[in-house]
Design an enzyme around this catalytic site. Structure first.
Site, PDB file in Angstrom:
ATOM      1  N   SER A  12       1.077  -1.099  -0.006  1.00 40.52           N
ATOM      2  CA  SER A  12      -0.116  -0.013   0.119  1.00 40.52           C
ATOM      3  C   SER A  12       0.746   1.310  -0.071  1.00 40.52           C
ATOM      4  CB  SER A  12      -1.082   0.102   1.125  1.00 40.52           C
ATOM      5  OG  SER A  12      -0.157  -0.151   2.515  1.00 40.52           O
ATOM      6  N   SER A  13       2.080   1.046   0.326  1.00 39.77           N
ATOM      7  CA  SER A  13       3.015   2.304   0.491  1.00 39.77           C
ATOM      8  C   SER A  13       4.439   1.941   0.240  1.00 39.77           C
ATOM      9  CB  SER A  13       2.749   3.263   1.597  1.00 39.77           C
ATOM     10  OG  SER A  13       3.333   2.293   2.587  1.00 39.77           O
ATOM     11  N   GLY A  14       5.094   3.154   0.043  1.00 38.02           N
ATOM     12  CA  GLY A  14       6.722   2.740  -0.325  1.00 38.02           C
ATOM     13  C   GLY A  14       7.341   3.960   0.504  1.00 38.02           C
ATOM     14  N   ARG A  15       8.420   3.696   0.931  1.00 39.97           N
ATOM     15  CA  ARG A  15       9.191   4.776   1.739  1.00 39.97           C
ATOM     16  C   ARG A  15      10.880   4.502   1.384  1.00 39.97           C
ATOM     17  NH1 ARG A  15       7.951   2.823   6.865  1.00 39.97           N
ATOM     18  NH2 ARG A  15       8.849   0.900   6.345  1.00 39.97           N
ATOM     19  N   HIS A 233      13.174  -9.839  -0.342  1.00 43.75           N
ATOM     20  CA  HIS A 233      11.762 -10.071   0.059  1.00 43.75           C
ATOM     21  C   HIS A 233      11.619  -9.245   1.356  1.00 43.75           C
ATOM     22  CE1 HIS A 233       8.499 -12.811   1.406  1.00 43.75           C
ATOM     23  NE2 HIS A 233       7.851 -11.935   0.939  1.00 43.75           N
ATOM     24  N   ASP A 234      10.534  -8.600   1.580  1.00 34.08           N
ATOM     25  CA  ASP A 234      10.352  -7.926   2.630  1.00 34.08           C
ATOM     26  C   ASP A 234      10.244  -8.577   4.222  1.00 34.08           C
ATOM     27  OD1 ASP A 234       7.755  -8.605   2.429  1.00 34.08           O
ATOM     28  OD2 ASP A 234       7.022  -6.782   2.078  1.00 34.08           O
ATOM     29  N   THR A 256       0.416  -5.905   6.598  1.00 36.93           N
ATOM     30  CA  THR A 256      -0.739  -6.415   5.691  1.00 36.93           C
ATOM     31  C   THR A 256      -0.945  -7.901   5.742  1.00 36.93           C
ATOM     32  OG1 THR A 256      -0.145  -4.537   4.249  1.00 36.93           O
ATOM     33  CG2 THR A 256      -1.517  -6.202   3.389  1.00 36.93           C
ATOM     34  N   GLY A 399       4.676  -2.896  11.314  1.00 30.53           N
ATOM     35  CA  GLY A 399       3.597  -1.974  11.672  1.00 30.53           C
ATOM     36  C   GLY A 399       2.569  -2.262  12.798  1.00 30.53           C
TER      37      GLY A 399
END
Length: 479
Positions: A12-15, A233-234, A256, A399
């Protein structure tokens, strides 16, 4: 100050962040944040990777305008998704997301068309069966017989593709490749049998390489930045940043997706692991992440999207006021993968089973929380049985560490001590992987100890729940 650029991409987002040492501790400074939303291309749900690439470059430019002396950059992202390139390096087809519906029924086709059983596939790959695994996506593509299929030259996973666009080097990083269900998990090499089974060609695949190595450089305004292939891979990066120092501690990457498991030196593909649908994903130093993939906070995020005025703390507060364990679902049901309305999908889940359904918004939220905690407990029980380990502690990172209600509920349902932090686990794992590649730290264990000393660890002690065993039995009957 000296630092590295950590580019952490989520669904959903990137930083774009900078990781650096400050008085013996690792610090992160965010320079750029952007949305990463799926877009519809015809009937397909896709990623807008060119927009993501532009945002990455904006973030890098912001960093270079600062006082940091940058030694390298690294990208981590979600797994299984990929880009197909022709011989000139141009993408073919759309950047289709794993949440697209094209893979429905492909697992069964792979088995039927190749006389392969699920046990055969699991024994080779060690990867759990999910509808969106790369093997199923490729089967869907090859069955479509697109006019560009004969022009495919190479397959790059998402972070490898973005690295390629930055430095011009085609590379395949092992931890992301391991999520595909196409690797031989023991040999850590591509399986010709599995590649053939989905209709792909072996020549498309670059040999997987271990993470934490410099592969090229990105040049901007006369500045050359080494590009580091980290554990891309996160979840692999997040686990690298998780302070695990004994075999009795499990991890939960809470975001997520919820990825709950243990580290192992060997893949475990026995009948118990198959029956539990556990996955053996690749980790740093060639280790394995034996884990269960659970739908996670996606369910909360999607329900919240229907009520944009509410904060996540509002949502957890509403859940805490509801009667617990009244409504339970299987959070991994495919109907929750990408529904137009998550609230409606949850209510329909009950109606299809002729069960009383939650009526109010707060009841739906409480149902999600209770079901997730029970899913965590079920996964930990399965992992303990498969490995004969006594798991007595859980480290939650990501998160989800900020959701204290869920973390306490997890401790209570699992009857285990829960420790939280770091929140920015993927970004920090990305950073220490680069530090290892640059010889700024010696090994993964040193990086984990530095991260632990840099974090504010919080402990959630388990509290008693009346009738817990009966509640667990109710949940198991729903699977």
């Amino acid at each position: 100050m000296k630092g590295v650029i950590s580019i952490d991409l989520g669904a959903s987002s990137g930083r774009v962040m900078v990781g650096y040492f400050d008085k013996g501790k690792i610090q992160l400074e965010e320079f750029h944040r952007f949305d990463n939303r799926q877009v519809m291309r015809g009937r397909e749900s896709c990623w807008d990777l060119y927009s993501v690439l532009d945002e990455i470059k904006v973030g890098i430019a912001k960093v270079l305008a600062s006082d940091f002396e940058i030694h390298s950059l690294g990208i981590d992202s979600w797994g299984v998704d990929f880009v197909l390139l022709d011989k000139s390096g141009q993408p073919l087809g759309e950047f289709v997301s794993y949440r697209d519906k094209r893979t429905q029924g492909t697992q069964q086709k792979i088995e039927q068309d190749n006389a392969l059983s699920k046990q055969d596939i699991y024994k080779m790959s060690g990867i759990q069966f999910l509808t969106f695994n790369t093997i199923n996506q490729l089967k869907a593509i090859t069955d479509m017989h697109s006019d560009w299929l004969d022009r495919v030259d190479k397959l790059l996973f998402i972070p490898d593709f973005l690295n390629y666009k930055l430095c011009g080097v085609k590379h395949c990083e092992y931890t992301n490749a391991s999520t595909s269900q196409l690797l031989d998990c023991k040999g850590k090499e591509w399986s010709k049998i599995l590649i053939n089974a989905c209709g792909a060609k072996f020549s498309w695949f670059i040999p997987p390489a271990m993470p934490n190595q410099i592969i090229g450089q990105y040049s901007l305004n006369g500045v050359d930045i080494p590009v580091c292939s980290v554990a891309s891979h996160d979840t692999a990066s997040a686990v690298a940043a998780t302070p695990i120092f004994d075999s009795e501690t499990a991890f939960l990457c809470s975001g997520t997706w919820s990825l709950i498991g243990i580290e192992s030196e060997q893949p475990i593909t026995n009948q118990l692991a198959f029956d539990a649908n556990l996955t053996n994903e690749g980790g740093v130093d060639g280790r394995y992440r034996l884990l269960k993939n659970i739908m996670g906070l996606w369910l909360i995020q999607r329900v919240k999207a229907e009520h944009p005025s509410l904060t996540f703390s509002d949502i957890s507060s509403l859940a805490s006021q509801e009667l617990p364990f009244r409504f339970l679902i299987n959070p991994n049901d495919d109907h929750f993968l990408n529904p137009e309305s998550m609230t409606k999908a949850i209510k329909q889940w009950f109606l299809r089973r002729d069960l009383p359904a939650p009526e109010t918004f707060s009841q739906v939220i409480r149902c999600i929380y209770d079901s997730l905690a029970l899913a965590y407990d079920d996964a930990l029980t399965q992992i303990a049985n498969v490995t004969s380990r006594d798991i007595n502690a859980l480290r939650i990172v990501g998160g989800g560490t900020q959701d204290h209600f869920l973390n306490q509920l997890c401790a209570d349902v699992c009857q285990i001590s829960v420790f939280t932090e770091p929140t920015e686990a993927s970004a920090l794992g990305n950073v220490i992987n680069q530090f290892i590649a640059l010889d700024m730290i010696s090994c993964l264990e040193e990086g984990r100890r530095i991260i632990e000393s840099s974090s504010e660890i919080r402990l959630f002690k388990p509290q008693k729940i009346e009738g817990l065993e009966a509640i667990k039995s109710r949940y198991l009957s729903l699977k």
